[in-house]
Design an enzyme around this catalytic site. Structure first.
Site, PDB file in Angstrom:
ATOM      1  N   GLU A 127     -31.641  46.701  14.673  1.00  0.00           N
ATOM      2  CA  GLU A 127     -31.639  45.538  13.782  1.00  0.00           C
ATOM      3  C   GLU A 127     -30.290  45.303  13.131  1.00  0.00           C
ATOM      4  OE1 GLU A 127     -32.065  43.273  10.022  1.00  0.00           O
ATOM      5  OE2 GLU A 127     -31.405  45.357  10.271  1.00  0.00           O
ATOM      6  N   GLU A 128     -29.559  46.377  12.864  1.00  0.00           N
ATOM      7  CA  GLU A 128     -28.305  46.242  12.128  1.00  0.00           C
ATOM      8  C   GLU A 128     -27.140  45.734  12.979  1.00  0.00           C
ATOM      9  OE1 GLU A 128     -28.229  46.308   9.093  1.00  0.00           O
ATOM     10  OE2 GLU A 128     -29.654  47.737   8.252  1.00  0.00           O
TER      11      GLU A 128
END
Length: 357
Positions: free
Chosen positions: A142-143
């Protein structure tokens, strides 16, 4: 396989095996996850730990390869009606676990390992009440581009609702900004700085371009608010006495509408020898209906949520504040974390009230 012992928890192994997840509250689960260093690209330790934990608790586990050594994990007992989802990766650098009376500190404590812990605890609370139509989806990446969420649409069975975990200060998010990364590259010609007419400064062209882009009016939206721009990285040059032949910069724009027009506007501001690429884009998101009685918010950060819409009607909720995420003082307040368990349980219950078994 050797059993991973949750730090600070000393219940006999036989009892831990017998009782599965339900004996561990969200604080214990958070401590265990934050003690693992799992930056984007190296999430395996967290995935393995959650896999073992949920298998012992009787969940069916589906592992989805994303890239070599990196898997999404989907767990359920019965065909889900509600799926809790968040990410197991963190930004670097690793910050070790520590805690005080009020908070658990460390990388991922609020973004988003504490939320993963709260979701597991909420799912177990619901199971103890007889509600086993709860899925748990934990993704990677996600990052940095949401590669896990992008492929998670291939998993199943899906439910009717998905609750995504991000630190919303325990308020139900009804919208989030997107993000657009802008990579600028400038090419010039090197020369001796005593004779600048013999060269072309890539840095000067880049700076002029950046200044024009910064002066551009950016879109606004009634719900999501004003777009914002951050000049995050800039580099270039060889030495003070050399006309710089190359330079580059990266900007990030928080977006509130489709970006085709914005990209065209950026290209129109490019100086000679400057090019623009848009390698990473996360869409903005506006939510649907809100159950009655919920405090709502709108967030300015991007998340996996726009890539999870195939999982049904989507909601976003979580304890903690984004204002300490990615910082050297990341933490989550224990009371907020435990409140998050209550709210996840309540939201799933509210949504399930509209379904039939």
């Amino acid at each position: 396989m050797a059993e991973t012992i949750v730090p600070g928890f000393q219940e006999p192994r036989r009892e831990r095996r017998r009782r599965g997840v339900s004996f561990m509250d969200a604080l214990e689960l958070t401590r265990a996850l934050v003690s693992l260093d799992t930056p984007t690209g190296a999430e395996g330790a967290a995935t393995e730990w959650v896999d073992g934990l949920l298998r012992r608790a009787g969940y069916r586990i589906v592992r989805q390869p994303v890239t070599p050594g990196r898997d999404n994990l989907y767990a359920f007992r019965e065909t889900p009606a509600v799926v809790f989802s968040t990410h197991l990766d963190t930004v670097p650098p690793y910050i070790p676990l520590r805690e005080d009376d009020e908070s658990i500190h460390g990388r991922g404590s609020c973004d988003a390992k504490g939320l993963a812990a709260a979701m597991i605890a909420a799912a177990e609370r619901l199971a103890e009440r007889g509600e086993r139509r709860i899925g748990l989806l934990f993704v990677v990446g996600e990052e940095n581009g949401s590669d896990g969420a992008r492929v998670a649409s291939e998993l199943g069975p899906k439910g009717r609702y998905l609750i995504n975990g991000e630190p919303t200060e325990n308020r139900l998010s009804i919208g989030q900004k997107g993000s657009l990364r802008v990579d600028l590259t400038a090419q010039g010609r090197a020369a001796h700085s005593a004779y600048p007419e013999d060269g072309v400064s890539a840095i000067a062209a880049l700076l002029d371009t950046i200044e024009r882009i910064r002066r551009m009016p950016l879109p606004a939206d009634r719900l999501l608010g004003q777009s914002t721009l951050n000049l995050g990285l800039i580099s270039g040059g060889v030495a003070p006495n050399v006309i710089p032949p190359a330079a580059s910069a990266q900007l990030l724009i928080r977006t509130v509408e489709p970006t085709d027009t914005l990209k065209q506007s950026i290209r129109s501001q490019l100086g000679p020898g400057v090019t623009a690429e848009f390698p990473v884009e996360l869409p903005f998101y506006k939510g649907g209906s809100v159950p009655q009685g919920w405090e709502t918010t709108v967030v300015s950060y991007a998340s996996d949520l726009p890539f999870l819409t195939s999982w049904g009607e989507c909601f976003q909720l979580g304890p903690g504040t984004i204002r300490v995420a990615h910082s050297n003082h990341e933490h989550i307040r224990k009371n907020d974390l435990l409140r998050g368990v209550e709210l996840y349980t309540r939201l799933a219950t509210d949504l399930l009230a509209g379904t039939t078994k």
